[in-house]
Design a protein around this motif. Sequence first.
Motif, PDB file in Angstrom:
ATOM      1  N   LEU A  47      30.511  39.060  15.776  1.00  0.00           N
ATOM      2  CA  LEU A  47      31.953  38.963  16.013  1.00  0.00           C
ATOM      3  C   LEU A  47      32.537  40.318  16.369  1.00  0.00           C
ATOM      4  O   LEU A  47      33.371  40.427  17.279  1.00  0.00           O
ATOM      5  CB  LEU A  47      32.642  38.399  14.771  1.00  0.00           C
ATOM      6  N   GLN A  48      32.083  41.359  15.679  1.00  0.00           N
ATOM      7  CA  GLN A  48      32.578  42.708  15.954  1.00  0.00           C
ATOM      8  C   GLN A  48      32.228  43.132  17.372  1.00  0.00           C
ATOM      9  O   GLN A  48      33.051  43.723  18.080  1.00  0.00           O
ATOM     10  CB  GLN A  48      31.999  43.698  14.956  1.00  0.00           C
ATOM     11  N   GLN A  49      31.016  42.817  17.824  1.00  0.00           N
ATOM     12  CA  GLN A  49      30.613  43.171  19.186  1.00  0.00           C
ATOM     13  C   GLN A  49      31.464  42.427  20.211  1.00  0.00           C
ATOM     14  O   GLN A  49      31.909  42.997  21.207  1.00  0.00           O
ATOM     15  CB  GLN A  49      29.129  42.857  19.399  1.00  0.00           C
ATOM     16  N   LEU A  50      31.708  41.140  19.972  1.00  0.00           N
ATOM     17  CA  LEU A  50      32.536  40.370  20.901  1.00  0.00           C
ATOM     18  C   LEU A  50      33.951  40.936  20.964  1.00  0.00           C
ATOM     19  O   LEU A  50      34.534  41.073  22.050  1.00  0.00           O
ATOM     20  CB  LEU A  50      32.557  38.899  20.460  1.00  0.00           C
ATOM     21  N   LEU A  51      34.513  41.287  19.811  1.00  0.00           N
ATOM     22  CA  LEU A  51      35.871  41.843  19.785  1.00  0.00           C
ATOM     23  C   LEU A  51      35.918  43.206  20.473  1.00  0.00           C
ATOM     24  O   LEU A  51      36.923  43.555  21.102  1.00  0.00           O
ATOM     25  CB  LEU A  51      36.354  41.961  18.344  1.00  0.00           C
ATOM     26  N   THR A  52      34.822  43.973  20.360  1.00  0.00           N
ATOM     27  CA  THR A  52      34.765  45.277  21.041  1.00  0.00           C
ATOM     28  C   THR A  52      34.821  45.094  22.545  1.00  0.00           C
ATOM     29  O   THR A  52      35.549  45.808  23.252  1.00  0.00           O
ATOM     30  CB  THR A  52      33.477  46.018  20.645  1.00  0.00           C
ATOM     31  N   VAL A  53      34.047  44.140  23.060  1.00  0.00           N
ATOM     32  CA  VAL A  53      34.057  43.869  24.499  1.00  0.00           C
ATOM     33  C   VAL A  53      35.417  43.334  24.927  1.00  0.00           C
ATOM     34  O   VAL A  53      35.955  43.718  25.976  1.00  0.00           O
ATOM     35  CB  VAL A  53      32.944  42.872  24.868  1.00  0.00           C
ATOM     36  N   GLU A  54      35.990  42.446  24.112  1.00  0.00           N
ATOM     37  CA  GLU A  54      37.318  41.903  24.431  1.00  0.00           C
ATOM     38  C   GLU A  54      38.349  43.023  24.511  1.00  0.00           C
ATOM     39  O   GLU A  54      39.224  43.031  25.383  1.00  0.00           O
ATOM     40  CB  GLU A  54      37.718  40.884  23.374  1.00  0.00           C
ATOM     41  N   SER A  55      38.243  43.998  23.596  1.00  0.00           N
ATOM     42  CA  SER A  55      39.160  45.140  23.621  1.00  0.00           C
ATOM     43  C   SER A  55      38.976  45.970  24.876  1.00  0.00           C
ATOM     44  O   SER A  55      39.957  46.430  25.483  1.00  0.00           O
ATOM     45  CB  SER A  55      38.924  46.000  22.376  1.00  0.00           C
ATOM     46  N   ARG A  56      37.712  46.154  25.309  1.00  0.00           N
ATOM     47  CA  ARG A  56      37.453  46.895  26.550  1.00  0.00           C
ATOM     48  C   ARG A  56      38.099  46.189  27.730  1.00  0.00           C
ATOM     49  O   ARG A  56      38.700  46.823  28.604  1.00  0.00           O
ATOM     50  CB  ARG A  56      35.942  47.015  26.778  1.00  0.00           C
ATOM     51  N   MET A  57      37.955  44.886  27.765  1.00  0.00           N
ATOM     52  CA  MET A  57      38.556  44.118  28.859  1.00  0.00           C
ATOM     53  C   MET A  57      40.075  44.230  28.830  1.00  0.00           C
ATOM     54  O   MET A  57      40.724  44.367  29.874  1.00  0.00           O
ATOM     55  CB  MET A  57      38.135  42.656  28.770  1.00  0.00           C
ATOM     56  N   GLY A  58      40.648  44.174  27.633  1.00  0.00           N
ATOM     57  CA  GLY A  58      42.094  44.298  27.514  1.00  0.00           C
ATOM     58  C   GLY A  58      42.604  45.638  28.009  1.00  0.00           C
ATOM     59  O   GLY A  58      43.651  45.719  28.666  1.00  0.00           O
ATOM     60  N   SER A  59      41.852  46.702  27.719  1.00  0.00           N
ATOM     61  CA  SER A  59      42.249  48.039  28.184  1.00  0.00           C
ATOM     62  C   SER A  59      42.214  48.117  29.702  1.00  0.00           C
ATOM     63  O   SER A  59      43.129  48.681  30.333  1.00  0.00           O
ATOM     64  CB  SER A  59      41.317  49.094  27.581  1.00  0.00           C
ATOM     65  N   ARG A  60      41.165  47.556  30.299  1.00  0.00           N
ATOM     66  CA  ARG A  60      41.075  47.585  31.761  1.00  0.00           C
ATOM     67  C   ARG A  60      42.181  46.737  32.393  1.00  0.00           C
ATOM     68  O   ARG A  60      42.730  47.097  33.439  1.00  0.00           O
ATOM     69  CB  ARG A  60      39.694  47.097  32.209  1.00  0.00           C
ATOM     70  N   MET A  61      42.485  45.607  31.755  1.00  0.00           N
ATOM     71  CA  MET A  61      43.544  44.759  32.293  1.00  0.00           C
ATOM     72  C   MET A  61      44.892  45.477  32.249  1.00  0.00           C
ATOM     73  O   MET A  61      45.684  45.395  33.201  1.00  0.00           O
ATOM     74  CB  MET A  61      43.606  43.450  31.504  1.00  0.00           C
ATOM     75  N   THR A  62      45.150  46.213  31.169  1.00  0.00           N
ATOM     76  CA  THR A  62      46.396  46.981  31.066  1.00  0.00           C
ATOM     77  C   THR A  62      46.465  48.041  32.163  1.00  0.00           C
ATOM     78  O   THR A  62      47.514  48.247  32.783  1.00  0.00           O
ATOM     79  CB  THR A  62      46.486  47.648  29.685  1.00  0.00           C
ATOM     80  N   GLU A  63      45.325  48.707  32.399  1.00  0.00           N
ATOM     81  CA  GLU A  63      45.286  49.726  33.457  1.00  0.00           C
ATOM     82  C   GLU A  63      45.511  49.100  34.830  1.00  0.00           C
ATOM     83  O   GLU A  63      46.235  49.650  35.668  1.00  0.00           O
ATOM     84  CB  GLU A  63      43.939  50.449  33.432  1.00  0.00           C
ATOM     85  N   ALA A  64      44.899  47.933  35.066  1.00  0.00           N
ATOM     86  CA  ALA A  64      45.064  47.255  36.355  1.00  0.00           C
ATOM     87  C   ALA A  64      46.519  46.839  36.564  1.00  0.00           C
ATOM     88  O   ALA A  64      47.054  46.939  37.676  1.00  0.00           O
ATOM     89  CB  ALA A  64      44.144  46.038  36.440  1.00  0.00           C
ATOM     90  N   GLU A  65      47.171  46.379  35.517  1.00  0.00           N
ATOM     91  CA  GLU A  65      48.584  45.999  35.620  1.00  0.00           C
ATOM     92  C   GLU A  65      49.441  47.221  35.943  1.00  0.00           C
ATOM     93  O   GLU A  65      50.400  47.131  36.729  1.00  0.00           O
ATOM     94  CB  GLU A  65      49.039  45.352  34.316  1.00  0.00           C
ATOM     95  N   ALA A  66      49.103  48.364  35.326  1.00  0.00           N
ATOM     96  CA  ALA A  66      49.849  49.601  35.605  1.00  0.00           C
ATOM     97  C   ALA A  66      49.648  50.031  37.058  1.00  0.00           C
ATOM     98  O   ALA A  66      50.610  50.427  37.738  1.00  0.00           O
ATOM     99  CB  ALA A  66      49.403  50.703  34.659  1.00  0.00           C
ATOM    100  N   LEU A  67      48.409  49.949  37.542  1.00  0.00           N
ATOM    101  CA  LEU A  67      48.137  50.302  38.940  1.00  0.00           C
ATOM    102  C   LEU A  67      48.839  49.340  39.897  1.00  0.00           C
ATOM    103  O   LEU A  67      49.307  49.741  40.964  1.00  0.00           O
ATOM    104  CB  LEU A  67      46.635  50.295  39.189  1.00  0.00           C
ATOM    105  N   GLN A  68      48.903  48.081  39.511  1.00  0.00           N
ATOM    106  CA  GLN A  68      49.620  47.108  40.332  1.00  0.00           C
ATOM    107  C   GLN A  68      51.105  47.454  40.410  1.00  0.00           C
ATOM    108  O   GLN A  68      51.721  47.366  41.478  1.00  0.00           O
ATOM    109  CB  GLN A  68      49.433  45.712  39.734  1.00  0.00           C
ATOM    110  N   SER A  69      51.672  47.877  39.292  1.00  0.00           N
ATOM    111  CA  SER A  69      53.085  48.275  39.271  1.00  0.00           C
ATOM    112  C   SER A  69      53.322  49.508  40.147  1.00  0.00           C
ATOM    113  O   SER A  69      54.311  49.573  40.897  1.00  0.00           O
ATOM    114  CB  SER A  69      53.516  48.567  37.830  1.00  0.00           C
TER     115      SER A  69
END
Length: 346
Positions: free
Chosen positions: A270-292
């Motif tokens: 579960l910890q590994q899955l949440l770590t990957v999910e967090s990585r994806m969330g960080s990239r998604m936030t960055e992509a949204e910022a670049l889109q803006s």
Amino acid sequence: MRVSSNTQYIAGTYSLGSQQGLLTRLQEQLSTLKRVNRPSDDPVASSQIINLMQSQSRNAQMIENAQTVVSKLSMSESLLHQGSEVIQAMKTLAVNAGNGPLKDTDKKALQNEFRERVRELVGIANSTDANGDYLFGGTQTQSLPFELKIGSTISIEYKGNYGQQDIQVSVSREMSVTEPGAVIFGGSSAAALPSPLPTPPEQPNPNLMSPGNELLQTIRRFDEILSGIGVYDDKKPAVPDPADNPLNEKKYPSYADSLAAVLDGFDAGLQQLLTVESRMGSRMTEAEALQSVGEDLKVQYATSIGNLEDLDIPAAISDFQITVQALTASQKTYQQVTQLSLFNYI
């Protein structure tokens, strides 16, 4: 200098042509509402407009790419959230399995429910996007990432690779939109591989691997416990040290110890899955910022291009009216001049 009728004719014709050309250009500008319709209208501004339009086109592509990244990562993040809930449910079943002595029928009922959860988790791991591409197979998007076999025991094998799909979201930035399924869920339900793991041939980044992720192995272990198979924990030797076991009796970990190992395995998975999910969330936030940022640049490019090519409508209308009057006057003058002849005075 001798002024002949032919000279007057040529001068008048040239004046009419110039006035008509200017009138035509003003009509075109008023029709398109653009000051620059062709390079000859303003060569310097035309060159600047071309450069700005090229930058504008690249920026539009980057905005589209960022939108794609957000969409793909958002879907993957949502699926991983569902996966975390399934793992939590599996852990709850393992806890229930340790609540006092269980009859064989109780264990069978728990196993049936557990196996449904396993099918659910593997279904999440084998999810596809809107284009039918598998999300968690690395760069092998057209083949099933995980193969599940359920018989006397559970077998789960990862069939994808360890590559990542990257999309360019700015001139200097590429962003991964996928994570290999083996990194998220584990590579196999078989016994643990030696640590550290060897780098797979398709693995571009060894840091992606998580040798401690034994979720699939934990799934198999818990299913074996519920089936009554003796070897509950691969980490503990089936034959203890002779010093502790002088009769060399074959012993297995206790039921409680085996369940404890399973619970630890589910926590680590579960910890590994949440770590990957967090990585994806960080990239998604960055992509949204670049889109803006891209949307802001879009406005700036449009403004700069408009300043160069847009027409000053009041000034153009005034020029058009003046040109019409000048053309009318030139036509009358030309008509009167062409009617003059020396023969009229002989």
